[in-house]
Design a protein around this motif. Structure first.
Motif, PDB file in Angstrom:
ATOM      1  N   ARG A   1      -9.419 -20.698 -14.414  1.00  0.00           N
ATOM      2  CA  ARG A   1      -8.946 -19.393 -14.887  1.00  0.00           C
ATOM      3  C   ARG A   1     -10.083 -18.733 -15.652  1.00  0.00           C
ATOM      4  O   ARG A   1     -10.415 -19.134 -16.775  1.00  0.00           O
ATOM      5  N   VAL A   2     -10.689 -17.748 -15.037  1.00  0.00           N
ATOM      6  CA  VAL A   2     -11.837 -17.061 -15.615  1.00  0.00           C
ATOM      7  C   VAL A   2     -11.401 -15.655 -16.015  1.00  0.00           C
ATOM      8  O   VAL A   2     -11.104 -14.820 -15.155  1.00  0.00           O
ATOM      9  N   TYR A   3     -11.343 -15.415 -17.316  1.00  0.00           N
ATOM     10  CA  TYR A   3     -10.983 -14.094 -17.831  1.00  0.00           C
ATOM     11  C   TYR A   3     -12.291 -13.399 -18.200  1.00  0.00           C
ATOM     12  O   TYR A   3     -12.880 -13.656 -19.248  1.00  0.00           O
ATOM     13  N   LEU A   4     -12.729 -12.510 -17.324  1.00  0.00           N
ATOM     14  CA  LEU A   4     -14.070 -11.947 -17.408  1.00  0.00           C
ATOM     15  C   LEU A   4     -14.021 -10.462 -17.742  1.00  0.00           C
ATOM     16  O   LEU A   4     -13.426  -9.663 -17.007  1.00  0.00           O
ATOM     17  N   SER A   5     -14.639 -10.115 -18.855  1.00  0.00           N
ATOM     18  CA  SER A   5     -14.813  -8.716 -19.233  1.00  0.00           C
ATOM     19  C   SER A   5     -16.301  -8.406 -19.174  1.00  0.00           C
ATOM     20  O   SER A   5     -17.060  -8.745 -20.093  1.00  0.00           O
ATOM     21  N   ALA A   6     -16.708  -7.786 -18.069  1.00  0.00           N
ATOM     22  CA  ALA A   6     -18.135  -7.501 -17.838  1.00  0.00           C
ATOM     23  C   ALA A   6     -18.233  -6.221 -17.014  1.00  0.00           C
ATOM     24  O   ALA A   6     -18.462  -6.255 -15.801  1.00  0.00           O
ATOM     25  N   PRO A   7     -18.068  -5.071 -17.651  1.00  0.00           N
ATOM     26  CA  PRO A   7     -17.976  -3.798 -16.923  1.00  0.00           C
ATOM     27  C   PRO A   7     -19.238  -3.398 -16.174  1.00  0.00           C
ATOM     28  O   PRO A   7     -19.181  -2.535 -15.296  1.00  0.00           O
ATOM     29  N   HIS A   8     -20.380  -4.003 -16.488  1.00  0.00           N
ATOM     30  CA  HIS A   8     -21.634  -3.644 -15.836  1.00  0.00           C
ATOM     31  C   HIS A   8     -22.146  -4.755 -14.912  1.00  0.00           C
ATOM     32  O   HIS A   8     -23.334  -4.784 -14.563  1.00  0.00           O
ATOM     33  N   LEU A   9     -21.262  -5.637 -14.501  1.00  0.00           N
ATOM     34  CA  LEU A   9     -21.659  -6.750 -13.637  1.00  0.00           C
ATOM     35  C   LEU A   9     -22.045  -6.235 -12.245  1.00  0.00           C
ATOM     36  O   LEU A   9     -21.233  -5.623 -11.549  1.00  0.00           O
ATOM     37  N   LEU A  10     -23.290  -6.509 -11.858  1.00  0.00           N
ATOM     38  CA  LEU A  10     -23.804  -6.055 -10.567  1.00  0.00           C
ATOM     39  C   LEU A  10     -23.653  -7.113  -9.477  1.00  0.00           C
ATOM     40  O   LEU A  10     -23.437  -6.777  -8.316  1.00  0.00           O
ATOM     41  N   MET A  11     -23.796  -8.378  -9.843  1.00  0.00           N
ATOM     42  CA  MET A  11     -23.775  -9.445  -8.837  1.00  0.00           C
ATOM     43  C   MET A  11     -23.076 -10.683  -9.359  1.00  0.00           C
ATOM     44  O   MET A  11     -23.378 -11.158 -10.454  1.00  0.00           O
ATOM     45  N   ALA A  12     -22.145 -11.190  -8.577  1.00  0.00           N
ATOM     46  CA  ALA A  12     -21.520 -12.490  -8.837  1.00  0.00           C
ATOM     47  C   ALA A  12     -21.747 -13.370  -7.616  1.00  0.00           C
ATOM     48  O   ALA A  12     -21.416 -12.969  -6.491  1.00  0.00           O
ATOM     49  N   ARG A  13     -22.320 -14.520  -7.845  1.00  0.00           N
ATOM     50  CA  ARG A  13     -22.494 -15.506  -6.772  1.00  0.00           C
ATOM     51  C   ARG A  13     -21.541 -16.663  -7.048  1.00  0.00           C
ATOM     52  O   ARG A  13     -21.642 -17.328  -8.082  1.00  0.00           O
ATOM     53  N   ILE A  14     -20.635 -16.897  -6.110  1.00  0.00           N
ATOM     54  CA  ILE A  14     -19.556 -17.860  -6.313  1.00  0.00           C
ATOM     55  C   ILE A  14     -19.653 -18.955  -5.264  1.00  0.00           C
ATOM     56  O   ILE A  14     -19.658 -18.682  -4.055  1.00  0.00           O
ATOM     57  N   ILE A  15     -19.730 -20.194  -5.716  1.00  0.00           N
ATOM     58  CA  ILE A  15     -19.696 -21.354  -4.826  1.00  0.00           C
ATOM     59  C   ILE A  15     -18.394 -22.103  -5.098  1.00  0.00           C
ATOM     60  O   ILE A  15     -18.179 -22.608  -6.198  1.00  0.00           O
ATOM     61  N   ILE A  16     -17.519 -22.134  -4.114  1.00  0.00           N
ATOM     62  CA  ILE A  16     -16.211 -22.757  -4.275  1.00  0.00           C
ATOM     63  C   ILE A  16     -16.263 -24.200  -3.800  1.00  0.00           C
ATOM     64  O   ILE A  16     -16.695 -24.483  -2.677  1.00  0.00           O
ATOM     65  N   GLU A  17     -15.836 -25.114  -4.673  1.00  0.00           N
ATOM     66  CA  GLU A  17     -15.713 -26.524  -4.297  1.00  0.00           C
ATOM     67  C   GLU A  17     -14.442 -26.700  -3.477  1.00  0.00           C
ATOM     68  O   GLU A  17     -13.347 -26.354  -3.918  1.00  0.00           O
ATOM     69  N   ASP A  18     -14.582 -27.264  -2.277  1.00  0.00           N
ATOM     70  CA  ASP A  18     -13.472 -27.291  -1.327  1.00  0.00           C
ATOM     71  C   ASP A  18     -12.479 -28.427  -1.522  1.00  0.00           C
ATOM     72  O   ASP A  18     -11.342 -28.333  -1.078  1.00  0.00           O
ATOM     73  N   LYS A  19     -12.885 -29.501  -2.177  1.00  0.00           N
ATOM     74  CA  LYS A  19     -12.046 -30.695  -2.191  1.00  0.00           C
ATOM     75  C   LYS A  19     -10.702 -30.458  -2.857  1.00  0.00           C
ATOM     76  O   LYS A  19      -9.750 -31.212  -2.639  1.00  0.00           O
ATOM     77  N   GLN A  20     -10.586 -29.381  -3.644  1.00  0.00           N
ATOM     78  CA  GLN A  20      -9.338 -29.104  -4.340  1.00  0.00           C
ATOM     79  C   GLN A  20      -8.259 -28.591  -3.404  1.00  0.00           C
ATOM     80  O   GLN A  20      -7.065 -28.716  -3.696  1.00  0.00           O
ATOM     81  N   PHE A  21      -8.625 -28.039  -2.254  1.00  0.00           N
ATOM     82  CA  PHE A  21      -7.646 -27.443  -1.369  1.00  0.00           C
ATOM     83  C   PHE A  21      -6.598 -28.427  -0.884  1.00  0.00           C
ATOM     84  O   PHE A  21      -5.449 -28.082  -0.647  1.00  0.00           O
ATOM     85  N   SER A  22      -6.972 -29.680  -0.732  1.00  0.00           N
ATOM     86  CA  SER A  22      -6.045 -30.697  -0.217  1.00  0.00           C
ATOM     87  C   SER A  22      -4.932 -31.028  -1.201  1.00  0.00           C
ATOM     88  O   SER A  22      -3.954 -31.683  -0.841  1.00  0.00           O
ATOM     89  N   THR A  23      -5.030 -30.574  -2.453  1.00  0.00           N
ATOM     90  CA  THR A  23      -4.010 -30.885  -3.462  1.00  0.00           C
ATOM     91  C   THR A  23      -2.882 -29.871  -3.488  1.00  0.00           C
ATOM     92  O   THR A  23      -1.923 -30.041  -4.236  1.00  0.00           O
ATOM     93  N   PHE A  24      -2.971 -28.811  -2.672  1.00  0.00           N
ATOM     94  CA  PHE A  24      -1.956 -27.762  -2.698  1.00  0.00           C
ATOM     95  C   PHE A  24      -0.830 -28.067  -1.723  1.00  0.00           C
ATOM     96  O   PHE A  24      -1.044 -28.536  -0.605  1.00  0.00           O
ATOM     97  N   ASN A  25       0.415 -27.758  -2.152  1.00  0.00           N
ATOM     98  CA  ASN A  25       1.590 -27.902  -1.309  1.00  0.00           C
ATOM     99  C   ASN A  25       2.413 -26.623  -1.407  1.00  0.00           C
ATOM    100  O   ASN A  25       2.208 -25.796  -2.281  1.00  0.00           O
ATOM    101  N   GLY A  26       3.381 -26.487  -0.494  1.00  0.00           N
ATOM    102  CA  GLY A  26       4.263 -25.339  -0.573  1.00  0.00           C
ATOM    103  C   GLY A  26       3.802 -24.206   0.322  1.00  0.00           C
ATOM    104  O   GLY A  26       2.754 -24.283   0.979  1.00  0.00           O
ATOM    105  N   PRO A  27       4.581 -23.119   0.362  1.00  0.00           N
ATOM    106  CA  PRO A  27       4.247 -21.997   1.228  1.00  0.00           C
ATOM    107  C   PRO A  27       2.917 -21.367   0.840  1.00  0.00           C
ATOM    108  O   PRO A  27       2.595 -21.217  -0.329  1.00  0.00           O
ATOM    109  N   TRP A  28       2.158 -21.026   1.882  1.00  0.00           N
ATOM    110  CA  TRP A  28       0.857 -20.380   1.709  1.00  0.00           C
ATOM    111  C   TRP A  28      -0.140 -21.264   0.976  1.00  0.00           C
ATOM    112  O   TRP A  28      -1.251 -20.846   0.681  1.00  0.00           O
ATOM    113  N   LYS A  29       0.255 -22.474   0.659  1.00  0.00           N
ATOM    114  CA  LYS A  29      -0.657 -23.468   0.103  1.00  0.00           C
ATOM    115  C   LYS A  29      -1.528 -22.909  -1.020  1.00  0.00           C
ATOM    116  O   LYS A  29      -1.054 -22.572  -2.080  1.00  0.00           O
ATOM    117  N   HIS A  30      -2.837 -22.816  -0.758  1.00  0.00           N
ATOM    118  CA  HIS A  30      -3.779 -22.449  -1.824  1.00  0.00           C
ATOM    119  C   HIS A  30      -3.982 -20.952  -1.974  1.00  0.00           C
ATOM    120  O   HIS A  30      -4.689 -20.521  -2.892  1.00  0.00           O
TER     121      HIS A  30
END
Length: 252
Positions: free
Chosen positions: A139-168
């Motif tokens: 949970r990232v609560y980000l207040s950065a009104p002048h942010l030009l670039m965000a580079r995001i690398i998502i770790e995939d191993k967490q996806f297998s822990t989701f259950n229910g409709p629409w999963k992750h």
């Protein structure tokens, strides 16, 4: 140096950055470190400690803060109103679950490795570039009104822990929305299929990145049939419908 020391607090101390680095390194049992209004020469604060659990830095005269391989760090707080302070990197702190940053002049922030349930509150009105490597449950609560670039690398191993409709997908949408203040985003994920939001989901929820100008997708695989390619394009268009340019890039 001080192998039994658990807590170290320094206030209004002038010290060389190298001397402080080795002081902390020599306190092999230190768990709590607090630095307030300290000055470093050169103006770099570099912390490397496998025992450290909490780190607090307030209005220290440092241009850059680097925290490396603090494997047991759970909590990090940084408050600065000094114009000198421009950059910060938190690297390989895999137990890091709480971050609070309030830095008026910070230009660059990098978070590489954290706990899968990280809660981060980041108030950085001058931030221009943010690199994040972690999990979509963060949970990232980000207040950065002048942010030009965000580079995001998502770790995939967490996806297998989701259950229910629409999963992750609900969690992923909320995670991406945290970076919605950025003008440009580079998103890296191992499997492109994790980004194909179901049509029913897209009808029920608002897009997470409405204000985006450019989205670059980097993925280890890539659609091999037309239906997958069309589904990915539709999903990306929903994610950032106001983006000027969508550039899927396959990176092996």
């Amino acid at each position: 140096m001080f192998p039994s020391l658990k807590t170290l607090s320094l206030k209004t101390v002038q010290v060389s950055g190298q001397a402080l680095f080795y002081l902390i390194l020599g306190c092999t049992s230190v768990e709590h470190l607090s630095l307030t209004s300290c000055s470093f020469d050169p103006p770099l604060l570099h912390v490397l400690s496998s025992s450290l659990k909490t780190l607090e830095v307030e209005n220290c005269y440092a241009q850059h803060i680097q925290v490396d391989e603090a494997m047991n760090l759970e909590s990090f707080t940084c408050v600065s109103k000094l114009s000198l302070f421009l950059g910060m990197v938190l690297n390989k702190s895999f137990k890091l679950s709480y971050v609070k940053i309030r830095a008026q002049h910070l230009k660059y922030l990098g978070v590489f490795g954290c706990h899968d349930t990280l809660k981060a509150r980041i108030n950085t009105p001058s931030l221009g570039h943010f690199d994040f490597q972690g999990y979509i449950k963060s949970r990232v609560y980000l207040s950065a009104p002048h942010l030009l670039m965000a580079r995001i690398i998502i770790e995939d191993k967490q996806f297998s822990t989701f259950n229910g409709p629409w999963k992750h997908f609900s969690t992923l949408r909320d995670f991406l929305e945290s970076f919605g203040c950025s003008k440009n985003i580079t998103l890296s994920i191992h499997d492109f299929k994790a980004l194909i939001f179901p049509e029913n989901f897209r009808r029920a929820f608002y897009p997470p990145l409405l204000g985006l100008k450019n989205l670059v997708l980097s993925t280890a695989n890539f659609p091999s049939v037309q239906i997958e390619s069309s589904s990915l394009k539709e999903s990306l268009a929903w994610m950032s419908s106001s983006a000027v340019e969508l550039i899927p890039i396959s990176v092996l």
